[in-house]
Design a protein around this motif. Structure first.
Motif, mmCIF file in Angstrom:
data_model
loop_
_atom_site.group_PDB
_atom_site.id
_atom_site.type_symbol
_atom_site.label_atom_id
_atom_site.label_comp_id
_atom_site.label_asym_id
_atom_site.label_seq_id
_atom_site.Cartn_x
_atom_site.Cartn_y
_atom_site.Cartn_z
ATOM 1 N N VAL A 31 0.837 -1.206 0.000
ATOM 2 C CA VAL A 31 0.000 0.000 0.000
ATOM 3 C C VAL A 31 0.868 1.251 0.000
ATOM 4 N N TRP A 34 2.138 1.836 -3.456
ATOM 5 C CA TRP A 34 1.060 2.377 -4.291
ATOM 6 C C TRP A 34 0.841 3.866 -4.010
ATOM 7 N N ALA A 43 -4.256 4.469 -3.658
ATOM 8 C CA ALA A 43 -3.727 3.353 -2.860
ATOM 9 C C ALA A 43 -4.824 2.722 -2.012
#
Length: 368
Positions: A31, A34, A43
């Motif tokens: 995450v 992202w 994300a």
């Protein structure tokens, strides 16, 4: 006076990351990457999509597959304890040692597993390792599988054949014997319908156990059975079963007789569309509930034994029988696959197309 920093506590069991901790840490790192690439909002949406993917994977994994993973992980942990190796390492050496141990002494009683069972445990153990955050490379897994195949050949060369082997396939003569041996009772009619319909759509033991009465519908040309318990897109199907030329072994007539008798002799609730298609019946003729896969397997073995079939059938005999008998009668392989819920040109289906004695269908016959 200089303060001395306290010594670090030794790492104990409570400090070892759990599989859930490892998975959560991996997800958090993903995450964060992202977020750096796409921003926080993107994300978050990607993380929600990952959660959905996990939920879908859990939903579509069959119960028997989950059970296999659980059993195989126990085999892996027994191996690690015996070899004094960490459970959460899936190196090439550990996996090769695992398959060697399984073939040599892996069973609880100290005997070696059959190569087919060892292959299943290897694959499931790798899944278990990856679920627990362990990186297992494809090359390392392939090395273990190559070792397993080579050791299996050595067993064959030594004249050692392990495992029960492939179940015997149902045949037409056996079907006639079963029909003759079924008593004129509700249970006898259930037995005939169970075997005759199961043979004609190549059932696994879980298939009739998962059927509801409403999944079997009458058609002017026979029956349509909605098989919903399959593990693949091929095995979930509408199997069509026509009337047989021989009324004695006709699955359509057997199903109709069984359901008519069930409606006449049992509580009306067992005739509802949402009731089990095949019910358990005790010695007094009372319905005890729906059949489960184990009870289907036991019933088929009992029914074939009562009929004097030379080698008792198992829950897989009906499935093997459809493939082998249909092939011997010249049916098209694609039609067999569609009826039995195999992928077309399935290796397992081709294996079921047994050649009984190797003489009638022999590649060398009549060449000279």
């Amino acid at each position: 006076m200089t303060a001395v920093a306290p010594a670090a506590d030794p790492i104990g069991p409570a400090d070892v990351p759990t599989p859930l901790d490892a998975a959560a840490a991996q997800r958090q790192a993903l995450v964060e990457r992202w977020a750096e690439r796409h921003g926080v909002d993107a994300a978050r949406r990607l993380a929600e999509a990952e959660d959905l993917a996990d939920a879908v994977a859990a939903e579509i994994t069959p119960d028997n597959t989950v059970d296999t993973y659980t059993k195989s992980w126990r085999v892996w942990t027994r191996f690690c304890a015996a070899a004094d190796l960490p459970e959460r390492e899936g190196s090439r050496g550990a996996l090769v040692a695992f398959v060697t141990w399984m073939l040599r002494e892996g069973q609880q009683n100290g005997a070696g597993y059959a190569p087919s069972s060892a292959s299943t445990h290897l694959a499931a153990a790798v899944v278990g390792l990856r679920q627990r955050g362990v990186q297992v490379s494809g090359d390392d897994q392939a090395a273990a599988r190559t070792a397993l195949e080579g050791l299996a050949v050595k067993l064959l060369q030594a004249g050692e054949r392990r495992g029960r082997g492939q179940a015997v396939g149902a045949d037409i003569e056996g079907l006639h014997a079963i029909v003759r041996a079924c008593p004129d009772t509700l249970a006898g009619d259930r037995d005939k319908a169970l075997v005759l319909t199961g043979f004609h759509y190549a059932s696994r033991s879980q298939d009739p156990a998962g059927l509801l009465a409403g999944d079997v519908t009458l058609h002017p040309r026979g029956l349509v059975i909605a098989v919903l318990t399959g593990k693949t897109k091929h095995s979930v199907r509408n199997a069509k079963i026509g009337y047989s030329q021989d009324p004695a072994v006709c699955p359509v007539r057997a199903w109709t007789a069984y359901r008519t008798r069930l409606a006449a002799e049992a509580d009306p609730r067992w005739s509802r569309p949402d009731a089990p298609a095949f019910v358990g019946i005790d010695r007094w003729g009372r319905v005890t509930g729906g059949m489960v896969p184990d009870s289907v397997t036991r019933a088929i073995t009992r029914i074939s034994g009562r009929a004097g079939v030379p080698i008792a059938w198992t829950g897989h005999s009906l499935r093997i029988g459809l493939a082998s008998v249909a092939r011997s009668k010249g049916r098209d392989g694609i039609a067999i696959a569609d009826q039995g819920g195999w992928a077309r040109h399935s290796r397992s289906m081709l294996g079921y197309m047994q050649i009984d004695d190797g003489w009638e269908d022999n590649a060398s016959a009549g060449l000279t």
